[in-house]
Write a protein that holds these residues in place. Structure first.
Motif, PDB file in Angstrom:
ATOM      1  N   SER A 286     -91.708  44.665  24.183  1.00 32.24           N
ATOM      2  CA  SER A 286     -91.871  44.694  25.283  1.00 32.24           C
ATOM      3  C   SER A 286     -91.866  43.496  25.914  1.00 32.24           C
ATOM      4  O   SER A 286     -91.458  42.553  26.361  1.00 32.24           O
ATOM      5  N   LYS A 287     -93.399  43.133  25.515  1.00 30.28           N
ATOM      6  CA  LYS A 287     -93.642  41.409  25.938  1.00 30.28           C
ATOM      7  C   LYS A 287     -93.034  40.230  25.504  1.00 30.28           C
ATOM      8  O   LYS A 287     -92.535  39.350  26.010  1.00 30.28           O
ATOM      9  N   LYS A 288     -92.430  40.390  23.784  1.00 33.85           N
ATOM     10  CA  LYS A 288     -91.879  39.078  23.549  1.00 33.85           C
ATOM     11  C   LYS A 288     -90.631  39.333  24.248  1.00 33.85           C
ATOM     12  O   LYS A 288     -90.018  37.979  24.962  1.00 33.85           O
ATOM     13  N   HIS A 289     -90.022  40.460  24.866  1.00 32.51           N
ATOM     14  CA  HIS A 289     -88.441  40.213  24.794  1.00 32.51           C
ATOM     15  C   HIS A 289     -88.589  39.792  26.756  1.00 32.51           C
ATOM     16  O   HIS A 289     -87.853  38.709  27.564  1.00 32.51           O
ATOM     17  N   ARG A 290     -89.646  40.172  27.423  1.00 35.47           N
ATOM     18  CA  ARG A 290     -89.689  39.212  28.544  1.00 35.47           C
ATOM     19  C   ARG A 290     -90.187  37.810  28.905  1.00 35.47           C
ATOM     20  O   ARG A 290     -89.923  36.831  29.759  1.00 35.47           O
ATOM     21  N   ALA A 291     -90.710  37.672  27.830  1.00 36.86           N
ATOM     22  CA  ALA A 291     -91.202  36.238  27.589  1.00 36.86           C
ATOM     23  C   ALA A 291     -90.453  35.200  27.132  1.00 36.86           C
ATOM     24  O   ALA A 291     -89.795  33.822  27.745  1.00 36.86           O
ATOM     25  N   LYS A 292     -89.142  35.861  26.431  1.00 33.09           N
ATOM     26  CA  LYS A 292     -88.218  35.490  25.922  1.00 33.09           C
ATOM     27  C   LYS A 292     -87.149  35.024  26.850  1.00 33.09           C
ATOM     28  O   LYS A 292     -87.124  34.124  27.174  1.00 33.09           O
ATOM     29  N   ILE A 293     -86.843  35.895  28.279  1.00 34.73           N
ATOM     30  CA  ILE A 293     -86.153  36.297  29.091  1.00 34.73           C
ATOM     31  C   ILE A 293     -86.579  35.049  30.372  1.00 34.73           C
ATOM     32  O   ILE A 293     -86.469  34.152  30.651  1.00 34.73           O
ATOM     33  N   LYS A 294     -88.311  35.119  30.866  1.00 36.95           N
ATOM     34  CA  LYS A 294     -88.637  33.872  31.695  1.00 36.95           C
ATOM     35  C   LYS A 294     -88.392  32.441  30.846  1.00 36.95           C
ATOM     36  O   LYS A 294     -88.417  31.307  31.693  1.00 36.95           O
ATOM     37  N   GLY A 295     -88.322  32.323  29.208  1.00 36.27           N
ATOM     38  CA  GLY A 295     -88.934  30.762  28.897  1.00 36.27           C
ATOM     39  C   GLY A 295     -87.514  30.071  29.506  1.00 36.27           C
ATOM     40  O   GLY A 295     -86.982  28.913  28.878  1.00 36.27           O
ATOM     41  N   THR A 296     -85.902  31.098  29.484  1.00 37.69           N
ATOM     42  CA  THR A 296     -85.056  30.756  30.434  1.00 37.69           C
ATOM     43  C   THR A 296     -84.828  30.004  30.672  1.00 37.69           C
ATOM     44  O   THR A 296     -83.677  29.613  31.809  1.00 37.69           O
ATOM     45  N   ARG A 297     -85.446  30.550  31.892  1.00 38.71           N
ATOM     46  CA  ARG A 297     -85.588  30.089  33.649  1.00 38.71           C
ATOM     47  C   ARG A 297     -85.735  28.039  33.491  1.00 38.71           C
ATOM     48  O   ARG A 297     -86.337  27.434  32.742  1.00 38.71           O
ATOM     49  N   GLN A 298     -85.138  27.742  34.488  1.00 34.67           N
ATOM     50  CA  GLN A 298     -85.287  26.420  34.552  1.00 34.67           C
ATOM     51  C   GLN A 298     -87.267  26.675  35.525  1.00 34.67           C
ATOM     52  O   GLN A 298     -87.365  27.527  35.650  1.00 34.67           O
ATOM     53  N   LYS A 299     -87.760  25.188  34.919  1.00 30.03           N
ATOM     54  CA  LYS A 299     -89.181  24.870  35.878  1.00 30.03           C
ATOM     55  C   LYS A 299     -88.572  24.236  37.177  1.00 30.03           C
ATOM     56  O   LYS A 299     -87.564  23.478  37.321  1.00 30.03           O
ATOM     57  N   PRO A 300     -89.330  23.916  38.217  1.00 34.99           N
ATOM     58  CA  PRO A 300     -89.229  23.444  39.530  1.00 34.99           C
ATOM     59  C   PRO A 300     -89.256  21.934  38.763  1.00 34.99           C
ATOM     60  O   PRO A 300     -89.969  21.620  38.429  1.00 34.99           O
ATOM     61  N   GLY A 301     -87.970  21.755  39.593  1.00 36.03           N
ATOM     62  CA  GLY A 301     -87.834  19.977  40.115  1.00 36.03           C
ATOM     63  C   GLY A 301     -87.288  19.443  38.377  1.00 36.03           C
ATOM     64  O   GLY A 301     -86.695  18.184  38.898  1.00 36.03           O
ATOM     65  N   GLU A 302     -86.756  20.677  37.406  1.00 35.81           N
ATOM     66  CA  GLU A 302     -86.294  19.634  36.040  1.00 35.81           C
ATOM     67  C   GLU A 302     -84.002  20.312  37.002  1.00 35.81           C
ATOM     68  O   GLU A 302     -84.154  20.199  36.303  1.00 35.81           O
ATOM     69  N   TRP A 303     -83.771  20.195  38.049  1.00 35.74           N
ATOM     70  CA  TRP A 303     -82.401  20.404  38.318  1.00 35.74           C
ATOM     71  C   TRP A 303     -82.455  19.097  39.328  1.00 35.74           C
ATOM     72  O   TRP A 303     -81.959  18.236  39.874  1.00 35.74           O
TER      73      TRP A 303
END
Length: 135
Positions: A118-135
């Motif tokens: 479950s932790k790995k799955h959440r980390a994978k989802i969060k990893g696809t998010r853009q970091k602030p200031g990168e758009w």
């Protein structure tokens, strides 16, 4: 130490002793009854009222016409109420112990595997998010 009333049978006396009831802790009064019954109920003090001082538990009996019978019944009711109170306290303590045991027990192998996945799955989802200031 005043003894228990002589009208109580030995089994009831032993039960009261095992519950930790001392005769001097019990206030016993004889009062007039209430309700239907006419002249008899209004003239005689056949109702028995008991109060255990340390716990505040009360027992009152006016079921029969005889004061002696009501007295025995009131003592029996008092013993029953104190027994229920003692059993309820013991059950609550046992429940608390079981809750603590369940909360602090070690996780099983299956629970650990599921938690890590479950932790790995959440980390994978969060990893696809853009970091602030990168758009």
């Amino acid at each position: 130490m005043p003894p228990f009333p002589e009208i109580l049978d030995e089994a009831l006396r032993q039960r009261l002793i095992s519950l930790g009831v001392r005769p001097e802790d019990v206030e016993e009064r004889f009062v007039r009854g209430t309700g239907p019954g006419g002249q008899k109920i209004n003239k005689t003090s056949s109702t028995v009222w008991l109060r255990h001082g340390p716990t505040g538990v009360e027992a009152r009996c006016q079921d029969g016409r005889s004061q002696v019978w009501n007295r025995v019944q009131a003592w029996s009711d008092l013993a029953a109420k104190l027994g229920q109170r003692k059993n309820a306290a013991a059950a609550a303590l046992q429940h608390e112990r079981q809750l603590h045991k369940r909360r602090t027990r070690q996780k099983s192998y299956g629970q650990k595997v599921k938690m890590i996945e479950s932790k790995k799955h959440r980390a994978k989802i969060k990893g696809t998010r853009q970091k602030p200031g990168e758009w």
